[in-house]
Design a protein around this motif. Structure first.
Motif, PDB file in Angstrom:
ATOM      1  N   UNK A  56      38.479  54.343  39.580  1.00  0.00           N
ATOM      2  CA  UNK A  56      39.080  53.148  39.163  1.00  0.00           C
ATOM      3  C   UNK A  56      39.622  52.304  40.031  1.00  0.00           C
ATOM      4  N   UNK A  57      39.675  50.974  39.641  1.00  0.00           N
ATOM      5  CA  UNK A  57      40.536  50.070  40.695  1.00  0.00           C
ATOM      6  C   UNK A  57      41.289  49.315  39.804  1.00  0.00           C
ATOM      7  N   UNK A  58      42.482  49.201  40.218  1.00  0.00           N
ATOM      8  CA  UNK A  58      43.725  48.264  39.692  1.00  0.00           C
ATOM      9  C   UNK A  58      44.414  47.512  40.617  1.00  0.00           C
ATOM     10  N   UNK A  59      44.629  45.904  40.459  1.00  0.00           N
ATOM     11  CA  UNK A  59      45.407  45.231  41.219  1.00  0.00           C
ATOM     12  C   UNK A  59      45.952  44.084  40.511  1.00  0.00           C
ATOM     13  N   UNK A  60      46.891  43.570  40.772  1.00  0.00           N
ATOM     14  CA  UNK A  60      47.456  42.461  40.329  1.00  0.00           C
ATOM     15  C   UNK A  60      46.636  41.212  39.839  1.00  0.00           C
ATOM     16  N   UNK A  61      45.525  40.839  40.466  1.00  0.00           N
ATOM     17  CA  UNK A  61      44.829  39.614  40.412  1.00  0.00           C
ATOM     18  C   UNK A  61      43.937  39.995  39.330  1.00  0.00           C
ATOM     19  N   UNK A  62      43.564  41.270  38.636  1.00  0.00           N
ATOM     20  CA  UNK A  62      42.698  41.617  37.636  1.00  0.00           C
ATOM     21  C   UNK A  62      43.126  40.740  36.262  1.00  0.00           C
TER      22      UNK A  62
END
Length: 697
Positions: free
Chosen positions: A525-531
């Motif tokens: 999975x991928x998580x970053x602040x712009x999602x």
């Protein structure tokens, strides 16, 4: 930083327009640097000094040591190699030659350097192609006659855009002529100053602007001269008194004491699947005793990642709710606030407690309903972000305000909650998982009592930390494949979202794609602040629920994620992060019973400070030891964040360098507040500009 005010002398408040040669344009340039009055110039201290009181023979010059020489121009060469270049060779009676090299020059400068002209030069020599040279020295051409040397060290002031060094020196000289006499200026007890071996304020200011030739230059350059210590001490004292005055003013307003009915607390403890540690019990007892007083509690609870601060906060909240009143918990991010909300609901709703969620993303009808519940008292515990402080949020009867991650908030933001209480100021409990070194806490939080949860719950396994060069990425990826095949989970933390040409860092997006290619069997999975918040939350929940093996994330996971099955963390470009942030990230693993590891992946070559950071992290899991080292490496302003009032704005004091002054500062603050409160007010006014900085927002 607000202008300092020298009470008792009207000169101090005088505008710089009263100085000769200061018109509107120059005044604007000075104001842009925070210089508006005479006292601003008195405290605009030199950043270094140049010794022009002696001459050094050219033969005796040493590379890297600043010196002044006098010689005769022997040759001048003007050329153009990639860019304009002027080289001037001078010699003196020691029969040695020095080259002066200029890259920026005007035609009239070239004309000045006629062969045979005498020139006096100051600068730092370095090895050149034909012996020693000085690049862009300060110099003057000497006409026939006497040219006496300076009688004091020359100050070098911090540069001000659009104002030349000579002009600035003249302005400060004018301002110093209007410095008041010693009796008018001095606020500290003279007998006490003599006992400490410190000069008067007037003597200190004059010496720092024009030190005599025999002054200890090394001490001046390092900020350790008695004159600098004198100013630093008074500035630290003003800061300390300002915070204490704020505390006294807040406590004078009074708060309603909580009766301390602990039946709800006992019910909660009986239902929890774990036992409290001794440290948790000790800190809870301190909080409970504070809440029973008819003055507002102002307590900071420090505790390492995973030490169990939230449970202590929940117990404190129950004491307020048992009295039929409300409590609020505020966190810096929606992610962390939501994590707190979920935990508190799981613990407290079985006890019949109504926990209300209020953050920026709660909109429309849901927001209206939440606000109505808060205003009516139906919502007993309210959890959210700084949105809790906004206009329109009216509490029915707020008894306790809990602020998490205090270092993310300024004092003003925290104090804004005080206006939300009815019938007295709410009690305040401040929590941080970034342990603050004792010296810093003593100064930064003089308005708070400080408690520490310095014991981890049983079952928390120490995390093994290793540092690996980026060149060993392939074997690290294999290690992740094996760990996930055994049923464990892993984090891979990146410091950027998109690739950047300027910063050599693997971006989360690129890393995510590369790991998908390298580990096709894993669920990643991928998580970053712009999602979007919903997308981010869904991925986090999938990872927590075991539906993902590997989570690639930016530092948004620094706080707020609790996945006991995650036992491996990789931090990409670890050399780019501060110690406190690295320690916070590492705290995401080691939350279960499996042996856990943290891999600090770095790019070579490592700088000295980056190497020290990584070595410190490898050697200890103690957040307080890490905080002390972080303070040494980064300084207080960066450690607490510039928004923490006052700390990043010291003019002269440095909390690391001047930490040994704090015991004297605290003792003197006690004496002044007890015996001479009016004098204490004048010291605060002088350095901070009145109570504005500490007034509630």
């Amino acid at each position: 930083m607000p202008a300092a005010r020298f009470i008792g002398d009207l000169n101090a408040e005088a505008s710089l327009a009263t100085l000769s040669g200061v018109g509107p344009a120059l005044r604007e340039k000075l104001a842009a640097r925070g210089l508006a009055t005479l006292q601003d110039l008195w405290l605009h201290l030199p950043r270094s000094y140049e010794d022009r009181t002696t001459l050094t023979a050219i033969r005796d010059l040493r590379p890297g040591e600043p010196a002044q020489v006098e010689g005769q121009v022997e040759a001048v060469e003007r050329g153009f190699r990639y860019r304009p270049l002027l080289r001037v060779a001078i010699s003196d009676a020691s029969r040695a030659t020095l080259v002066l090299r200029f890259f920026h020059f005007r035609a009239q400068q070239v004309a000045q350097f006629a062969v045979g002209a005498r020139v006096r030069v100051f600068g730092t020599p370095r090895p050149g192609q034909q012996g020693l040279e000085i690049v862009h020295p300060s110099y003057r051409i000497l006409a026939a006659g006497e040219h006496p040397l300076g009688e004091a060290l020359d100050p070098v002031y911090p540069a001000i855009e659009g104002v030349g060094p000579a002009s600035l020196r003249k302005l400060i000289g004018q301002a110093l002529q209007r410095l008041p006499d010693e009796t008018t200026l001095e606020l500290l007890p003279q007998a006490w100053l003599r006992q400490q071996g410190l000069p008067s304020l007037r003597a200190a200011i004059l010496l720092l602007h024009a030190p005599p030739p025999d002054a200890d230059v090394a001490a001046l350059q390092n900020g350790l001269h008695p004159a600098q210590r004198r100013l630093a001490l008074e500035e630290l004292l003003a800061h300390q008194l300002g915070l204490r005055r704020q505390r006294l003013a807040l406590q004078a307003e009074g708060a309603r004491a909580l009766r301390g009915d602990e039946r709800l607390v006992e019910t909660l403890l009986a239902q929890l699947p774990f036992q409290l540690t001794g440290a948790q019990r000790r800190v809870y007892a301190q909080v409970r005793d504070d809440l029973r007083q008819p003055r507002p509690m102002l307590r900071l609870v420090q505790g390492d990642v995973g030490s169990g601060k939230t449970v202590v906060a929940a117990m404190a909240a129950l004491l307020a709710l048992a009295d039929g009143r409300q409590a609020a918990l505020m966190a810096p991010t929606e992610l962390l606030a939501e994590q707190h909300c979920n935990n508190l609901r799981a613990w407290l709703e079985p006890l019949g407690i109504r926990v209300c969620w209020l953050a920026g993303k709660v909109t429309g009808k849901a927001r209206k309903q939440a606000l109505a519940e808060v205003a009516s008292g139906a919502a007993q515990l309210i959890v959210g972000t700084h949105a809790l402080m906004q206009e329109g949020v009216e509490f029915h009867d707020l008894a306790l305000a809990i602020v998490d991650e205090q270092h993310r908030f300024g004092v003003h933001q925290r104090l804004a909650l005080r206006d939300k209480g009815r019938g007295g100021v709410p009690h305040q409990l401040v929590m941080t998982a970034t342990p603050i070194p004792r010296t810093l806490a003593m100064s930064a939080y003089a308005d708070l009592d400080v408690s520490a949860i310095d014991e981890l719950p049983p079952g928390r396994t120490p995390v093994t930390t290793v540092a690996l060069s980026d060149q060993r990425r392939a074997e690290l990826i294999e290690r992740i494949r094996i760990a996930c095949a055994e049923g464990r989970q892993a984090y891979w933390v990146c410091t950027l979202i998109d690739d950047s040409d300027e910063i050599q860092a693997q971006a989360a997006q690129t890393t995510f794609e590369a790991l998908q290619d390298a580990l096709p069997a894993l669920r990643i999975g991928l998580v970053h602040g712009r999602q979007k918040a919903t997308e981010k939350q869904a991925t986090m929940l999938a990872f927590k629920g075991g539906e993902l093996d590997l989570l690639v994330a930016t530092t948004v996971i620094e706080v707020g994620v609790d996945v006991p099955n995650a036992s491996l963390m990789v931090i990409e470009n670890a050399e780019r992060l501060g110690l406190a942030q690295l320690h916070q990230l590492r705290g995401r693993v080691g939350r279960g019973r499996a042996a856990s590891s943290c891999v600090l992946l770095y790019q070579s070559p490592l700088g000295q400070i980056a190497r020290q950071r990584l070595d410190t992290l490898r050697q200890t899991n103690d957040g307080f030891a890490i905080a002390e080292k972080d303070l040494q490496l980064r300084g207080p302003g960066e450690l607490l964040g510039t928004r923490q009032t006052g700390l990043a704005g010291f003019r002269i004091a440095d909390l690391v360098r001047d930490a040994d002054l704090l015991p004297q500062v605290h003792a003197l603050a006690d004496t002044l507040l007890r015996d001479a409160p009016e004098l204490a007010d004048r010291i605060v006014d002088r350095w901070i500009g009145g109570a504005a900085r500490y007034a509630a927002a």
